[in-house]
Design a protein around this motif. Structure first.
Motif, PDB file in Angstrom:
ATOM      1  N   PRO A   1       1.303  -9.005 -21.700  1.00  0.00           N
ATOM      2  CA  PRO A   1       0.103  -8.673 -22.790  1.00  0.00           C
ATOM      3  C   PRO A   1       0.225  -8.227 -24.389  1.00  0.00           C
ATOM      4  O   PRO A   1       1.399  -8.042 -24.433  1.00  0.00           O
ATOM      5  CB  PRO A   1      -0.902  -7.187 -22.024  1.00  0.00           C
ATOM      6  CG  PRO A   1      -0.189  -7.276 -21.080  1.00  0.00           C
ATOM      7  CD  PRO A   1       1.264  -7.725 -20.861  1.00  0.00           C
TER       8      PRO A   1
ATOM      9  N   ARG B   1     -11.338 -14.153 -22.236  1.00  0.00           N
ATOM     10  CA  ARG B   1     -10.529 -12.642 -21.272  1.00  0.00           C
ATOM     11  C   ARG B   1      -9.637 -11.785 -21.173  1.00  0.00           C
ATOM     12  O   ARG B   1      -8.447 -11.542 -20.925  1.00  0.00           O
ATOM     13  CB  ARG B   1     -11.612 -11.861 -20.037  1.00  0.00           C
ATOM     14  CG  ARG B   1     -11.247 -13.364 -18.497  1.00  0.00           C
ATOM     15  CD  ARG B   1     -12.129 -13.059 -17.151  1.00  0.00           C
ATOM     16  NE  ARG B   1     -11.611 -13.824 -16.839  1.00  0.00           N
ATOM     17  CZ  ARG B   1     -12.749 -14.963 -16.141  1.00  0.00           C
ATOM     18  NH1 ARG B   1     -13.422 -15.205 -17.193  1.00  0.00           N
ATOM     19  NH2 ARG B   1     -12.209 -16.117 -15.886  1.00  0.00           N
TER      20      ARG B   1
ATOM     21  N   THR C   1      -1.951 -12.421 -26.141  1.00  0.00           N
ATOM     22  CA  THR C   1      -1.946 -12.318 -24.695  1.00  0.00           C
ATOM     23  C   THR C   1      -2.864 -11.802 -24.602  1.00  0.00           C
ATOM     24  O   THR C   1      -2.705 -10.260 -25.037  1.00  0.00           O
ATOM     25  CB  THR C   1      -1.032 -12.893 -23.877  1.00  0.00           C
ATOM     26  OG1 THR C   1      -0.105 -12.008 -24.457  1.00  0.00           O
ATOM     27  CG2 THR C   1      -0.405 -14.548 -23.949  1.00  0.00           C
ATOM     28  N   GLN C   2      -3.685 -11.286 -23.637  1.00  0.00           N
ATOM     29  CA  GLN C   2      -4.675 -10.339 -23.353  1.00  0.00           C
ATOM     30  C   GLN C   2      -3.753  -9.364 -21.771  1.00  0.00           C
ATOM     31  O   GLN C   2      -4.350  -8.667 -21.642  1.00  0.00           O
ATOM     32  CB  GLN C   2      -5.760 -10.512 -23.589  1.00  0.00           C
ATOM     33  CG  GLN C   2      -6.577  -9.089 -22.972  1.00  0.00           C
ATOM     34  CD  GLN C   2      -8.716  -9.323 -23.500  1.00  0.00           C
ATOM     35  OE1 GLN C   2      -9.527 -10.479 -23.734  1.00  0.00           O
ATOM     36  NE2 GLN C   2      -9.089  -8.136 -23.832  1.00  0.00           N
ATOM     37  N   LYS C   3      -4.087 -10.317 -20.574  1.00  0.00           N
ATOM     38  CA  LYS C   3      -3.111  -9.933 -19.833  1.00  0.00           C
ATOM     39  C   LYS C   3      -1.808 -10.600 -18.760  1.00  0.00           C
ATOM     40  O   LYS C   3      -1.059 -11.533 -19.884  1.00  0.00           O
ATOM     41  CB  LYS C   3      -4.330 -10.224 -18.410  1.00  0.00           C
ATOM     42  CG  LYS C   3      -4.331 -12.114 -18.122  1.00  0.00           C
ATOM     43  CD  LYS C   3      -4.651 -12.950 -16.879  1.00  0.00           C
ATOM     44  CE  LYS C   3      -4.439 -14.118 -16.465  1.00  0.00           C
ATOM     45  NZ  LYS C   3      -5.170 -14.961 -15.654  1.00  0.00           N
TER      46      LYS C   3
ATOM     47  N   THR D   1      -6.767 -13.056 -26.972  1.00  0.00           N
ATOM     48  CA  THR D   1      -7.401 -11.848 -27.780  1.00  0.00           C
ATOM     49  C   THR D   1      -7.200 -12.696 -29.721  1.00  0.00           C
ATOM     50  O   THR D   1      -6.373 -13.304 -29.645  1.00  0.00           O
ATOM     51  CB  THR D   1      -7.174 -10.671 -28.279  1.00  0.00           C
ATOM     52  OG1 THR D   1      -5.491 -10.546 -28.261  1.00  0.00           O
ATOM     53  CG2 THR D   1      -7.341 -10.373 -26.789  1.00  0.00           C
TER      54      THR D   1
END
Length: 803
Positions: A502, A535, A551-553, A538
């Motif tokens: 992330p 989701r 990246t967010q995950k 970002t």
């Protein structure tokens, strides 16, 4: 000239010379008092030494040159102190002139000169004297050397060996200025009397020049020598010996003195006013006229420069280096309506002014050049003349006013002006202009992003004379309005690893906008919330009109989803604000432990491993070997081709075979096939011809005809020249029909002898006749090689017997 003196004065002069001579002892000898009986010299003992004086005694000898008496001239006497007057001593002389010029009385030692001597040819003679016993001829004294000097008289006049002389002096030089030096040479003796003492004087030209009496330096006698009046003088300089006394000899020479120029004359214009005329439409740099100032000097002293004192803003003057003329030309455009007559003051100034002659006056002169301007019909002039820049908004409506062009007629008549746009500069007819007012309006909708500037040319002509036209360039700037939304710079694509963490930066994007706002661009980035991919990622606005995607995950699985489409909304700062949405394509790939991408499902992202340096070097070596092999193969092929060409050329060359064997003549039938020589006229290729008679067999026919027809038939055949003509014509036809003959003229030979020639034979065999008076019986004595020839010429044999 040498006076012919009598013998009496010469005798007196010789006597006076003898009275003034000094006596010298030539040598002193120290000898022992005795010798032994064997003739050997005794040992020197202090008690037995005695000093015996022996030596020559004579007067110093002089002889006067140019003696012309009838008797020999007495020179002097040689004498030895051992001579006691008993007459038992004999005197002899040798050396230069002994026995010819100088003779000696052997008993008395008196020396006389028998020839006329010239000191200028030979100043002295070196001789040797010897005293011997008269009876035994034994030398009584050692041989001694003495000199007879030839006494000088004034018999040579001075001569100027370097004349005639050429010198120079500057004009207006002060009195006493040295010009040059002349030198006279006198061959007389400078150490004796005044015969060689030379003094100088001026015979001709003494009014302007003098010469130093002793040194020969020529100097000016006046200070007003003027080159412009007389540029050279011829002098006669005389040199007299005997210091100028009466009876001295003299010589003269000519001296040319050139008066060199100085800058003592100012330039002068022949006229105080010149008049010229020129058209007001003449271009800048056009010559108006030429004037010249004269200078009485010469060379660089005549170099001058010209200046313009008045009207220097409209006219300029230059100097023609070849003619030294002042060329007046136009510096700025002339205007008849503003000023019709111009008075230009031109001044001439010497370039090289000599400060010594400044008091003679000013070395400059002036003249007035009046220039009359002609009136012509001039085209309109634009205001401003250099063109104009106009601006218009790109969203302006058709028919909107952009600007106004102004032009007027510069002539006194002030005729009306009409305007138009040059169609070649506005082919799309975007703009219109009012013909009378010059107002430019918009004819079509503008787009700044297509063309931000438009350059048109406006033409202005007189209303009643369209040939009087002028042009002005108008630049129209299109002002920007915000009518284009921002867009992503490129269709962005990115790749991430399955084990991405992330917050990891995936890609940086930038935006382009076709608009150019005055305050600059400012873009805002957002991710639409309704997007499914939002989701997982970002967006980070960097504030410099770029944005970063993170990246967010973590733990992406490319087997579940290998591609993500991320929409990005971009908004500009307006006004009004415009926006657009772009898509970032993100591929999920498998990576190694170091994060390097190994494989992706998308073909565009399949990345091959880079070649190692060793593999790259091996590949290059293989390529180099292949290139070398190709070059070797090509070289071998070219070499073989060259060998084949050389062999072909060798086969095509003519082979010259040389035979050195003479053979045995006609009787030698073993060495050669004589049938080839006997059948020279047998041409089988001609026998196969169908048309006409057998031309090549004509010689046999003629021979047979001679045997059968007798003498009459032979003469008829000899005079029938048509036989030869037919034969040659037939050969020419055969050569033309032969395809192997080259297609150009060639030299043809025909082996056809014809009948016998009417001319007699030139061979010696012709002598084989019964009427020959020659005897060839000696041929039988020449050996076996000439046996057959001797048989031909054997007397009393007929032709049949000889053969």
């Amino acid at each position: 000239m040498v006076p012919l003196w009598t013998a009496g004065p010469w005798t007196l002069l010789a006597a006076l010379g003898l009275l003034s001579c000094c006596c010298f002892k030539w040598s002193e000898a120290s000898r022992t008092s005795g010798t032994n009986s064997g003739g050997s010299e005794q040992q020197e003992e202090p008690s037995s030494l005695e000093r015996v004086k022996r030596g020559w005694v004579w007067n110093q000898f002089f002889v006067v040159e140019e003696y012309t008496g009838t008797e020999p001239l007495y020179v002097g006497k040689i004498h030895t102190d051992s001579d006691e007057g008993e007459g038992n001593i004999k005197y002899t002389i040798s050396g230069e002139g002994a026995g010819s010029i100088f003779i000696i009385d052997e008993l008395t030692g008196d020396i006389h000169a028998t020839e006329r001597l010239d000191r200028e040819e030979k100043a002295f003679y070196t001789l040797r004297a010897q005293a011997r016993d008269l009876l035994t001829n034994a030398p009584l004294e050692p041989e001694s050397e003495f000199v007879i000097k030839v006494q000088d008289i004034n018999d040579s006049e001075p001569q100027f060996l370097e004349g005639p002389y050429i010198g120079s002096v500057a004009e207006l030089s002060p009195t006493g200025t040295s010009v040059m030096k002349v030198t006279a040479s006198d061959a007389d003796d400078p150490t004796y009397g005044s015969s060689a003492r030379v003094v100088y004087s001026v015979l001709d030209g003494e009014k302007f020049f003098t010469v130093d009496r002793h040194t020969g330096i020529i100097m000016t006698a006046v200070a007003d020598l003027d080159r412009e009046t007389q540029d050279r003088y011829e002098l006669v300089v005389k040199a007299t010996d005997m210091a100028g006394q009466m009876g001295g000899l003299s010589g003269s020479t000519t001296v040319t003195i050139v008066i060199t120029d100085v800058n003592d004359n100012p330039p002068r214009f022949p006229q105080k006013m010149y008049q010229f005329s020129v058209s007001e439409g003449a271009a800048v740099g056009t010559p108006v006229g030429r004037v010249i100032a004269t200078d009485a000097d010469m060379g660089e002293n005549t170099d001058m420069s010209y200046l313009i004192i008045d009207e220097g803003d409209l006219f300029k003057v230059t100097t023609d280096v070849e003619t030294q003329e002042a060329v007046v030309s136009i510096k700025k455009p002339l205007n008849f309506e503003s000023k019709r007559i111009h008075s230009v003051i031109v001044e001439a100034v010497n370039k090289h002014v000599d400060s010594r002659f400044v008091d003679l006056g000013s070395f400059r002169d002036q003249t007035i050049v009046k220039v009359t301007v002609w009136d012509i019909d001039e085209p309109p002039i634009f205001l401003p003349a250099e063109g104009a820049v106009m601006e218009v908004q790109e969203d302006a409506k058709v028919g909107s006013l952009i600007g106004v062009v102004t032009a007027r007629d510069p002539d006194v008549m002030n005729k009306p002006v009409r305007f138009s746009i040059d169609p070649t500069t506005d082919q799309d007819m975007i703009f219109h202009i009012d013909a009378e007012s010059g107002a430019i309006t918009l004819g079509k909708i503008l787009d700044r992003e297509t063309a931000g500037w438009h350059n048109i040319t406006v033409k202005a002509v007189e209303a009643d004379n369209h040939t009087m036209a002028s042009f002005s360039a108008i630049s129209i700037r299109i002002l920007d309005v915000n009518d284009n939304p921002p867009e992503l710079a490129t269709p962005y694509e990115a790749a991430i690893c399955e084990d991405a963490k992330p917050g990891q930066l995936i890609h940086t994007i930038s935006v382009v906008d076709r608009d150019e706002p005055q305050a600059g661009h400012r873009f805002f980035f957002t991710l639409p919330s309704e997007a499914a991919s939002s989701r997982h990622f970002t967006l980070w606005d960097v504030k410099d009109n770029t944005a970063g995607i993170r990246t967010q995950k973590s733990s992406f699985n490319r087997h579940e989803q290998n591609v993500y489409f991320l929409p990005i909304l971009v908004v500009d700062s307006g006004p009004p604000s415009l926006s657009s949405t772009g898509t970032l394509t993100i591929h999920v790939c498998g990576c190694d432990t170091e994060g390097a991408i190994q494989t992706c499902n998308a073909t565009a992202y399949v990345m091959s491993a880079a070649l190692s340096p060793g593999a790259l070097i091996a590949l290059l070596v293989c390529m180099l070997i292949l290139i070398v092999l190709v070059l070797l193969i090509l070289t071998l092929k070219r070499h073989r081709k060259g060998q084949r060409m050389a062999e072909d050329e060798e086969d095509m060359r003519d082979n010259v075979i040389k035979y050195n064997d003479e053979g045995g003549g006609e009787q030698d039938t073993q060495a050669y096939d004589m049938s080839a020589l006997r059948n020279l006229y047998d041409f089988p290729e001609a026998k196969s011809c169908d048309s006409g008679p057998d031309i090549r067999s004509l010689p046999q026919w003629i021979q047979a005809n001679r045997v059968g027809g007798g003498v009459d038939g032979a003469m008829a055949a000899a005079t029938d020249f048509s036989l030869f003509k037919g034969y040659i014509r037939k050969k020419v036809e055969q050569a033309d029909a032969d395809l192997s003959v080259p297609p150009y003229d060639s030299f043809q030979t025909y082996a056809f002898e014809g009948t016998s020639s009417p001319a007699l034979s030139l061979s010696s065999i012709h002598t084989l006749s019964t009427t020959s008076e020659l005897d060839f019986s000696y041929l039988s004595d020449w050996g076996p090689r000439f046996r057959q020839l001797a048989g031909y010429y054997a007397p009393g044999k007929t032709e049949e017997e000889a053969s």
